[in-house]
Scaffold this active site. Sequence first.
Site, PDB file in Angstrom:
ATOM      1  N   ARG A  30     -46.598  49.125 -22.586  1.00 11.35           N
ATOM      2  CA  ARG A  30     -47.948  49.715 -22.708  1.00 11.35           C
ATOM      3  C   ARG A  30     -47.983  50.819 -23.762  1.00 11.35           C
ATOM      4  O   ARG A  30     -48.843  50.840 -24.638  1.00 11.35           O
ATOM      5  CB  ARG A  30     -48.396  50.276 -21.343  1.00 11.35           C
ATOM      6  CG  ARG A  30     -48.796  49.212 -20.342  1.00 11.35           C
ATOM      7  CD  ARG A  30     -49.063  49.844 -18.991  1.00 11.35           C
ATOM      8  NE  ARG A  30     -47.815  50.342 -18.423  1.00 11.35           N
ATOM      9  CZ  ARG A  30     -47.202  49.837 -17.357  1.00 11.35           C
ATOM     10  NH1 ARG A  30     -47.761  48.865 -16.697  1.00 11.35           N
ATOM     11  NH2 ARG A  30     -46.068  50.328 -16.918  1.00 11.35           N
ATOM     12  N   MET A  31     -47.017  51.745 -23.700  1.00 13.39           N
ATOM     13  CA  MET A  31     -46.988  52.837 -24.679  1.00 13.39           C
ATOM     14  C   MET A  31     -46.504  52.337 -26.033  1.00 13.39           C
ATOM     15  O   MET A  31     -47.030  52.716 -27.078  1.00 13.39           O
ATOM     16  CB  MET A  31     -46.079  53.973 -24.186  1.00 13.39           C
ATOM     17  CG  MET A  31     -46.666  54.785 -23.070  1.00 13.39           C
ATOM     18  SD  MET A  31     -48.140  55.686 -23.575  1.00 13.39           S
ATOM     19  CE  MET A  31     -47.413  56.933 -24.617  1.00 13.39           C
ATOM     20  N   GLY A  54     -40.349  59.636 -25.282  1.00 20.39           N
ATOM     21  CA  GLY A  54     -41.443  59.887 -24.344  1.00 20.39           C
ATOM     22  C   GLY A  54     -41.086  59.446 -22.944  1.00 20.39           C
ATOM     23  O   GLY A  54     -41.753  59.810 -21.986  1.00 20.39           O
ATOM     24  N   LYS A 104     -42.957  46.491 -26.885  1.00 21.15           N
ATOM     25  CA  LYS A 104     -43.910  45.557 -26.261  1.00 21.15           C
ATOM     26  C   LYS A 104     -44.523  46.120 -24.982  1.00 21.15           C
ATOM     27  O   LYS A 104     -45.338  45.458 -24.332  1.00 21.15           O
ATOM     28  CB  LYS A 104     -43.203  44.220 -25.983  1.00 21.15           C
ATOM     29  CG  LYS A 104     -42.813  43.535 -27.277  1.00 21.15           C
ATOM     30  CD  LYS A 104     -42.174  42.191 -27.020  1.00 21.15           C
ATOM     31  CE  LYS A 104     -41.746  41.567 -28.346  1.00 21.15           C
ATOM     32  NZ  LYS A 104     -40.582  40.715 -28.217  1.00 21.15           N
ATOM     33  N   ASN A 134     -44.765  64.788 -22.166  1.00 22.20           N
ATOM     34  CA  ASN A 134     -46.169  64.450 -22.408  1.00 22.20           C
ATOM     35  C   ASN A 134     -46.515  64.767 -23.862  1.00 22.20           C
ATOM     36  O   ASN A 134     -46.289  65.881 -24.323  1.00 22.20           O
ATOM     37  CB  ASN A 134     -47.080  65.247 -21.462  1.00 22.20           C
ATOM     38  CG  ASN A 134     -48.403  64.553 -21.275  1.00 22.20           C
ATOM     39  OD1 ASN A 134     -49.036  64.150 -22.246  1.00 22.20           O
ATOM     40  ND2 ASN A 134     -48.827  64.403 -20.041  1.00 22.20           N
ATOM     41  N   LYS A 159     -45.712  53.222 -12.541  1.00 22.72           N
ATOM     42  CA  LYS A 159     -44.803  54.305 -12.933  1.00 22.72           C
ATOM     43  C   LYS A 159     -43.575  54.319 -12.035  1.00 22.72           C
ATOM     44  O   LYS A 159     -43.692  54.211 -10.810  1.00 22.72           O
ATOM     45  CB  LYS A 159     -45.535  55.647 -12.858  1.00 22.72           C
ATOM     46  CG  LYS A 159     -44.742  56.796 -13.420  1.00 22.72           C
ATOM     47  CD  LYS A 159     -45.601  58.007 -13.664  1.00 22.72           C
ATOM     48  CE  LYS A 159     -44.775  59.200 -14.127  1.00 22.72           C
ATOM     49  NZ  LYS A 159     -44.036  58.920 -15.351  1.00 22.72           N
ATOM     50  N   GLY A 195     -38.900  49.566 -26.618  1.00 28.33           N
ATOM     51  CA  GLY A 195     -40.033  49.356 -25.701  1.00 28.33           C
ATOM     52  C   GLY A 195     -41.317  49.038 -26.443  1.00 28.33           C
ATOM     53  O   GLY A 195     -42.417  49.281 -25.929  1.00 28.33           O
ATOM     54  N   HIS A 245     -50.921  59.112 -11.327  1.00 33.21           N
ATOM     55  CA  HIS A 245     -50.584  58.117 -12.349  1.00 33.21           C
ATOM     56  C   HIS A 245     -50.839  56.702 -11.833  1.00 33.21           C
ATOM     57  O   HIS A 245     -50.984  56.492 -10.629  1.00 33.21           O
ATOM     58  CB  HIS A 245     -49.115  58.238 -12.762  1.00 33.21           C
ATOM     59  CG  HIS A 245     -48.856  59.376 -13.706  1.00 33.21           C
ATOM     60  ND1 HIS A 245     -48.732  60.688 -13.286  1.00 33.21           N
ATOM     61  CD2 HIS A 245     -48.713  59.398 -15.053  1.00 33.21           C
ATOM     62  CE1 HIS A 245     -48.512  61.464 -14.335  1.00 33.21           C
ATOM     63  NE2 HIS A 245     -48.497  60.708 -15.434  1.00 33.21           N
ATOM     64  N   HIS A 246     -50.820  55.744 -12.767  1.00 36.61           N
ATOM     65  CA  HIS A 246     -50.922  54.317 -12.436  1.00 36.61           C
ATOM     66  C   HIS A 246     -49.737  53.896 -11.549  1.00 36.61           C
ATOM     67  O   HIS A 246     -48.684  54.554 -11.552  1.00 36.61           O
ATOM     68  CB  HIS A 246     -50.948  53.490 -13.728  1.00 36.61           C
ATOM     69  CG  HIS A 246     -49.727  53.702 -14.574  1.00 36.61           C
ATOM     70  ND1 HIS A 246     -48.586  52.963 -14.427  1.00 36.61           N
ATOM     71  CD2 HIS A 246     -49.456  54.606 -15.542  1.00 36.61           C
ATOM     72  CE1 HIS A 246     -47.671  53.384 -15.285  1.00 36.61           C
ATOM     73  NE2 HIS A 246     -48.180  54.390 -15.971  1.00 36.61           N
TER      74      HIS A 246
HETATM   75  P1  NAP Z   1     -43.849  49.718 -19.770  1.00 40.45           P
HETATM   76  O1  NAP Z   1     -45.190  49.184 -20.110  1.00 40.45           O
HETATM   77  O2  NAP Z   1     -43.165  49.193 -18.542  1.00 40.45           O
HETATM   78  O3  NAP Z   1     -42.907  49.505 -21.039  1.00 40.45           O
HETATM   79  C1  NAP Z   1     -41.531  49.681 -21.022  1.00 40.45           C
HETATM   80  C2  NAP Z   1     -40.935  48.763 -22.065  1.00 40.45           C
HETATM   81  O4  NAP Z   1     -39.550  49.043 -22.200  1.00 40.45           O
HETATM   82  C3  NAP Z   1     -41.058  47.275 -21.731  1.00 40.45           C
HETATM   83  O5  NAP Z   1     -41.583  46.598 -22.867  1.00 40.45           O
HETATM   84  C4  NAP Z   1     -39.609  46.856 -21.459  1.00 40.45           C
HETATM   85  O6  NAP Z   1     -39.388  45.518 -21.850  1.00 40.45           O
HETATM   86  C5  NAP Z   1     -38.867  47.814 -22.363  1.00 40.45           C
HETATM   87  N1  NAP Z   1     -37.455  48.007 -22.016  1.00 40.45           N
HETATM   88  C6  NAP Z   1     -36.887  48.149 -20.794  1.00 40.45           C
HETATM   89  N2  NAP Z   1     -35.559  48.334 -20.921  1.00 40.45           N
HETATM   90  C7  NAP Z   1     -35.281  48.330 -22.246  1.00 40.45           C
HETATM   91  C8  NAP Z   1     -34.099  48.470 -23.012  1.00 40.45           C
HETATM   92  N3  NAP Z   1     -32.911  48.703 -22.435  1.00 40.45           N
HETATM   93  N4  NAP Z   1     -34.188  48.382 -24.366  1.00 40.45           N
HETATM   94  C9  NAP Z   1     -35.379  48.181 -24.964  1.00 40.45           C
HETATM   95  N5  NAP Z   1     -36.542  48.046 -24.294  1.00 40.45           N
HETATM   96  C10 NAP Z   1     -36.488  48.110 -22.945  1.00 40.45           C
HETATM   97  O7  NAP Z   1     -43.889  51.299 -19.582  1.00 40.45           O
HETATM   98  P2  NAP Z   1     -44.896  52.359 -20.280  1.00 40.45           P
HETATM   99  O8  NAP Z   1     -46.099  52.553 -19.426  1.00 40.45           O
HETATM  100  O9  NAP Z   1     -45.064  52.021 -21.712  1.00 40.45           O
HETATM  101  O10 NAP Z   1     -44.061  53.699 -20.120  1.00 40.45           O
HETATM  102  C11 NAP Z   1     -42.778  53.842 -20.700  1.00 40.45           C
HETATM  103  C12 NAP Z   1     -42.219  55.233 -20.394  1.00 40.45           C
HETATM  104  O11 NAP Z   1     -43.020  56.207 -21.075  1.00 40.45           O
HETATM  105  C13 NAP Z   1     -42.236  55.648 -18.914  1.00 40.45           C
HETATM  106  O12 NAP Z   1     -41.079  56.402 -18.628  1.00 40.45           O
HETATM  107  C14 NAP Z   1     -43.451  56.561 -18.802  1.00 40.45           C
HETATM  108  O13 NAP Z   1     -43.340  57.510 -17.762  1.00 40.45           O
HETATM  109  C15 NAP Z   1     -43.387  57.232 -20.150  1.00 40.45           C
HETATM  110  N6  NAP Z   1     -44.655  57.821 -20.651  1.00 40.45           N
HETATM  111  C16 NAP Z   1     -44.535  58.968 -21.364  1.00 40.45           C
HETATM  112  C17 NAP Z   1     -45.653  59.545 -21.937  1.00 40.45           C
HETATM  113  C18 NAP Z   1     -45.482  60.798 -22.760  1.00 40.45           C
HETATM  114  O14 NAP Z   1     -46.482  61.321 -23.302  1.00 40.45           O
HETATM  115  N7  NAP Z   1     -44.258  61.303 -22.910  1.00 40.45           N
HETATM  116  C19 NAP Z   1     -46.900  58.963 -21.769  1.00 40.45           C
HETATM  117  C20 NAP Z   1     -46.995  57.783 -21.037  1.00 40.45           C
HETATM  118  C21 NAP Z   1     -45.858  57.196 -20.493  1.00 40.45           C
HETATM  119  P3  NAP Z   1     -39.620  44.309 -20.806  1.00 40.45           P
HETATM  120  O15 NAP Z   1     -41.083  44.305 -20.477  1.00 40.45           O
HETATM  121  O16 NAP Z   1     -39.169  43.121 -21.590  1.00 40.45           O
HETATM  122  O17 NAP Z   1     -38.766  44.594 -19.607  1.00 40.45           O
END
Ligand code: NAP
Length: 250
Positions: A15-16, A83, A13, A111, A143, A11, A139-140
């Site tokens: 947001r996180m 995460g 690319k 978190n 999610k 992931g 959240h945004h």
């Molecule tokens: P996001 O912007 O949608 O990013 C998700 C990324 O995962 C995208 O780049 C997507 O690629 C990629 N992806 C999807 N399926 C995949 C796979 N099978 N293999 C490899 N990459 C894949 O989401 P985000 O806001 O970064 O959040 C990601 C996760 O982190 C969510 O579950 C969120 O709840 C969690 N989060 C956790 C924390 C914490 O502190 N633990 C904080 C914030 C967020 P494509 O765009 O090409 O589809």
Amino acid sequence: MEKQIRVAVAGAKGRMGQEVVKMLGEDAQLIFTGNLDTRGDEESIRLQMEEMKPDVLVDFTTPHSVYRHMEICLQYGIRPVVGTTGLTPEQLQEMTDRYREAGLGAIIAPNFAIGAILCMKFAALASKYMPHVEIIELHHDRKLDAPSGTALKTAEMIAAVREELKQGHPEEKEIIAGARGAEYEGFRIHSVRLPGMVAHQEVLFGAVGQTLSIRHDSISRESFMPGVNMAIKAVVNMNSLIYGLEHLID
Ligand code: NAP
């Protein structure tokens, strides 16, 4: 210098993921070895692993792919720092058992922000003395899972210490289904999804003549990076799975 740690990001690319890659670039001990994408076949995953040779996989992807990523890490002997939220309690238990059997370290944290961990701990402490509680998480609107992993973890920590209590009026009637939020062990969790939000949580307590609210706001995704950095450095010396960053910061 401490031994360098090779880190792949699933992931990268997103947001996180972009924040993680930036953080890795600022720490000489950590080497970013690439973006692991598991949407291809087994052979494509094997080739990516061969090229990246990661010690640790940081996962910020989707609730649909995180379980599979935990399996891939077991298969390749890589320690995951996860995460991504959305694993069910049953999946978490299964992974805890499998990682223990394999003697492989793993960290899953709903978190990574220190303030959010403190919010959970303070909420659990308060619920011993003020058992009437409701959780509101905000959240945004991109999610995918609700309630948030943080809210679920907070609820578990509260339920572990709070006296059993069914809150609200016994004859309460919802005029619109869901108006009172989700029920968890006798108390409620409410999920708000709005553009402009990052990650926020308020835990509200009520008692005779008084209320208490404990609130945490992540106003940028940078807030999670010190926790991710700490988890990467900790997991390389671990041989079982832990769920929650609070286990690293006592
Ligand atoms: P996001 O912007 O949608 O990013 C998700 C990324 O995962 C995208 O780049 C997507 O690629 C990629 N992806 C999807 N399926 C995949 C796979 N099978 N293999 C490899 N990459 C894949 O989401 P985000 O806001 O970064 O959040 C990601 C996760 O982190 C969510 O579950 C969120 O709840 C969690 N989060 C956790 C924390 C914490 O502190 N633990 C904080 C914030 C967020 P494509 O765009 O090409 O589809």
